[in-house]
Design a protein around this motif. Structure first.
Motif, mmCIF file in Angstrom:
data_model
loop_
_atom_site.group_PDB
_atom_site.id
_atom_site.type_symbol
_atom_site.label_atom_id
_atom_site.label_comp_id
_atom_site.label_asym_id
_atom_site.label_seq_id
_atom_site.Cartn_x
_atom_site.Cartn_y
_atom_site.Cartn_z
ATOM 1 N N LYS A 107 1.047 -1.178 -0.818
ATOM 2 C CA LYS A 107 -0.210 0.010 0.181
ATOM 3 C C LYS A 107 0.601 1.375 0.010
ATOM 4 O O LYS A 107 0.432 2.332 -0.111
ATOM 5 C CB LYS A 107 -0.751 0.588 1.180
ATOM 6 N N VAL A 160 -8.748 0.454 8.815
ATOM 7 C CA VAL A 160 -8.734 -0.154 7.931
ATOM 8 C C VAL A 160 -7.368 -0.884 8.398
ATOM 9 O O VAL A 160 -6.620 -0.387 7.693
ATOM 10 C CB VAL A 160 -8.603 0.617 6.200
ATOM 11 N N ASN A 161 -7.102 -0.607 9.218
ATOM 12 C CA ASN A 161 -5.696 -1.205 10.242
ATOM 13 C C ASN A 161 -5.645 -2.079 11.461
ATOM 14 O O ASN A 161 -6.886 -2.146 12.264
ATOM 15 C CB ASN A 161 -5.548 -0.081 10.791
ATOM 16 N N GLY A 162 -5.554 -3.603 10.686
ATOM 17 C CA GLY A 162 -5.944 -4.186 12.280
ATOM 18 C C GLY A 162 -4.775 -4.059 12.671
ATOM 19 O O GLY A 162 -4.975 -4.308 14.331
ATOM 20 N N THR A 163 -3.450 -3.848 12.898
ATOM 21 C CA THR A 163 -3.137 -3.840 14.328
ATOM 22 C C THR A 163 -3.453 -2.414 15.349
ATOM 23 O O THR A 163 -3.488 -3.261 16.580
ATOM 24 C CB THR A 163 -1.903 -3.354 14.130
ATOM 25 N N TYR A 190 0.520 -9.099 12.262
ATOM 26 C CA TYR A 190 -0.052 -8.012 11.633
ATOM 27 C C TYR A 190 1.074 -6.676 11.426
ATOM 28 O O TYR A 190 0.083 -5.813 10.436
ATOM 29 C CB TYR A 190 -1.302 -7.501 12.607
ATOM 30 N N ALA A 191 1.455 -6.038 12.827
ATOM 31 C CA ALA A 191 2.345 -4.957 12.217
ATOM 32 C C ALA A 191 2.753 -4.966 10.991
ATOM 33 O O ALA A 191 4.051 -5.902 10.610
ATOM 34 C CB ALA A 191 2.555 -4.916 13.550
ATOM 35 N N GLU A 192 3.331 -3.504 10.251
ATOM 36 C CA GLU A 192 4.622 -3.490 9.233
ATOM 37 C C GLU A 192 5.774 -3.726 9.787
ATOM 38 O O GLU A 192 6.168 -4.240 11.386
ATOM 39 C CB GLU A 192 3.918 -2.097 9.263
ATOM 40 N N ASP A 198 1.903 1.903 11.964
ATOM 41 C CA ASP A 198 0.226 1.291 12.308
ATOM 42 C C ASP A 198 -0.108 2.255 13.675
ATOM 43 O O ASP A 198 -1.057 2.858 13.015
ATOM 44 C CB ASP A 198 0.731 0.175 12.740
ATOM 45 N N ASP A 203 0.016 3.514 8.414
ATOM 46 C CA ASP A 203 -1.160 2.879 7.353
ATOM 47 C C ASP A 203 -2.239 3.208 6.865
ATOM 48 O O ASP A 203 -2.646 2.548 5.437
ATOM 49 C CB ASP A 203 -0.903 1.521 7.991
ATOM 50 N N LYS A 207 -3.884 3.882 2.813
ATOM 51 C CA LYS A 207 -5.345 2.921 2.607
ATOM 52 C C LYS A 207 -6.001 4.039 2.157
ATOM 53 O O LYS A 207 -7.648 3.375 1.141
ATOM 54 C CB LYS A 207 -5.697 1.575 3.254
ATOM 55 N N GLY A 302 -8.208 -8.485 8.784
ATOM 56 C CA GLY A 302 -7.141 -6.528 7.796
ATOM 57 C C GLY A 302 -6.022 -7.291 7.847
ATOM 58 O O GLY A 302 -5.263 -6.616 6.681
ATOM 59 N N ALA A 303 -5.731 -7.802 8.509
ATOM 60 C CA ALA A 303 -4.011 -8.283 8.441
ATOM 61 C C ALA A 303 -3.617 -10.186 8.776
ATOM 62 O O ALA A 303 -5.083 -11.046 9.006
ATOM 63 C CB ALA A 303 -3.519 -7.226 9.546
#
Ligand code: NAP
Ligand code: HSE
Length: 440
Positions: A107, A160-163, A190-192, A198, A203, A207, A302-303
């Motif tokens: 992304k 839109v962010n799982g973390t 999950y995290a970048e 995040d 992040d 998105k 989401g992740a």
């Protein structure tokens, strides 16, 4: 049945790369029936070859040299799962120029170069697919580009962010500390690579810029998306939100009246009776509002390794079908409008404000006067717990212009009785779900 063999290469074998490898292997038998083709993994690019070989028990597929991929004519699809801008951009551009189709979950790159890369794909009659770049497993890009294309969309918003959703869930439901919840999200993949993206909302910002551009057919760059993360939220805020019948979620918001676009990412109080309030852990949810579809909601993981791979491999199937039918490059960039972005000061929201003040008679009335003087209409103003000689005052405003609200907060900050502005958080408003139940 004649089965077309399609060579694919993976760039990256981390969380999503390994998940994609597993899902592609698990689909070997069924993919030909679903698509008329069979994807065969020919190469996997990584930096650390030994680590990667151990993951899949096969050293032959692994390379640390991109030339092995770009020079292999049997590779028709390149799946980029390394992340970051470079060398991902260089590799994707090279693949498209060589006539190879590209699937990516990146992304950061799509948010920064979506238009240019789509144009390059078009020039080379290639597909460039990126369903996994937004909301992991949940189909959002394909519905926006295809199934909902018959709409004028006015809103796309959601989690839109799982973390961060995982962290907020653990903090509010299990009383977990922020750092502990973040460490767990990282362990679960999950995290970048750098979780700052995040927790600071970047992040989610990327998105939002991608889905807003597609939804409103107008380029929204990530610089256009005003972004606030969750690092300033405290356990007090989460507790007060609960007492008020709300939960706090990091929301990505994009809204358009057809003339301009509002886009931002921020923590928000969500009334507990709203469907978003019960979207927990690494789940994401995206709401879409259009003139024909009315309201639609997409919900899912989401992740994570396999959920994200589900979206990646779905794209690979789509590309494979197009190869079989000789029709790649059907959908290119759809940003044909040039809508302005509304400055954040002119965006209207309801606000939760928490101020620590000296515990003195008249402080509450004083604060009410500041709001009245600046045309900031207040829905509730409540004195909360005492701590020594100070106390918390919590204010919920009506829908107000952000610029006016900020001025009011600045005035309150300057009052001699104000100890600290502890938090300002937007309150989600929607006709169907109000926070009126939010009584102290
Ligand atoms: P990751 O676990 O950090 O894996 C990255 C992989 O790429 C590793 O195998 C790494 O190899 C390889 N790599 C990195 N730089 C490279 C380079 N210069 N040359 C060759 N190989 C390189 O990352 P991830 O979580 O799978 O994320 C991958 C992408 O998917 C990112 O764009 C991310 O934003 C996106 N995404 C992730 C999720 C998720 O849940 N994790 C969900 C949706 C989208 P080495 O190990 O050898 O260094
Ligand atoms: N780090 C991202 C998240 C992965 O937590 O949502 C999915 O893009």
């Amino acid at each position: 049945m004649e089965i077309r063999k399609i060579g694919v290469a993976l760039l990256g074998l981390g969380t999503v790369g390994l998940g994609t490898y597993k899902v592609l292997m698990a689909q070997q038998e069924e993919m030909p029936y679903k698509t008329g083709a069979q994807a065969q993994i020919r190469r996997i690019l990584v930096r650390n070859k030994e680590k990667a070989a151990a993951k899949i028990g096969n050293a032959e597929l692994i390379t640390d040299c991109f030339d092995d991929i770009i020079n292999d004519d049997s590779i028709e699809i390149v799946i980029e799962l390394m992340g970051g801008i470079e060398p991902a951009r260089t590799y994707i551009e090279a693949a498209l120029r060589a006539g190879k189709h590209v699937v990516t979950a990146n992304k950061d790159l799509i948010a920064s170069d979506h238009g240019k890369l789509m144009d390059l794909a078009k020039e080379n009659q290639c597909d460039l697919m990126f369903e996994a770049a937004v909301a992991g497993a949940i189909p959002v890009i394909t519905p926006l580009k295809q199934s909902l294309a018959a709409n004028h969309l006015s809103e796309v918003m959601g989690i839109v962010n799982g973390t961060t959703n995982f962290i907020l869930t653990k903090m509010s439901q299990e009383g977990m500390e922020f750092d502990e919840a973040l460490a767990l999200a990282t362990e679960l993949g999950y995290a970048e690579a750098d979780p700052t993206a995040d927790i600071e909302g970047l992040d989610a910002c990327r998105k939002v810029s991608i889905i807003a551009s597609i939804a409103f057919n107008s380029r929204v760059s990530f610089d256009d998306v005003v972004t606030e993360g969750i690092t300033k939220l405290s356990a007090h805020d989460i507790r007060y939100a609960k007492e008020m019948g709300c939960t706090i979620k990091l929301i990505g918001m994009a809204h358009s009246d057809g003339k301009a676009i509002e886009a931002y990412v921020a923590p928000m109080l969500i009334p507990e009776n709203h469907p978003l309030a019960s979207v927990n852990d690494s789940y994401n949810a995206v709401f879409v509002r259009g003139d024909a579809v009315d309201d639609a909601m997409f919900l899912g993981r989401g992740a994570g390794e396999l959920p994200t791979a589900s979206a990646v491999v779905g794209d690979v199937f789509d590309v494979a079908r197009n190869i079989v039918h000789g029709c790649n490059g059907r959908i290119s960039c759809t940003c044909f409008k040039h809508l302005p972005i509304v400055p954040m000061d002119d965006v209207y929201s309801k606000y939760f404000l928490r101020v620590e003040v000296e515990d003195k008679i008249g402080v509450l009335a004083d604060m009410a006067d500041v709001f009245a003087g600046l045309q900031v209409s207040v829905e509730q103003i409540i004195q909360k717990r005492k701590r020594g000689d100070s106390t918390d005052i919590v204010v919920i405003t009506d829908k107000v212009r952000e610029g006016d609200f900020k001025k009011a907060v600045q005035c309150i900050a300057k009052k001699p009785t104000t100890r600290a502005i502890r938090s300002t958080i937007r309150v989600y408003t929607c006709l169907l779900y109000t926070s009126d139940a939010a009584d102290d």
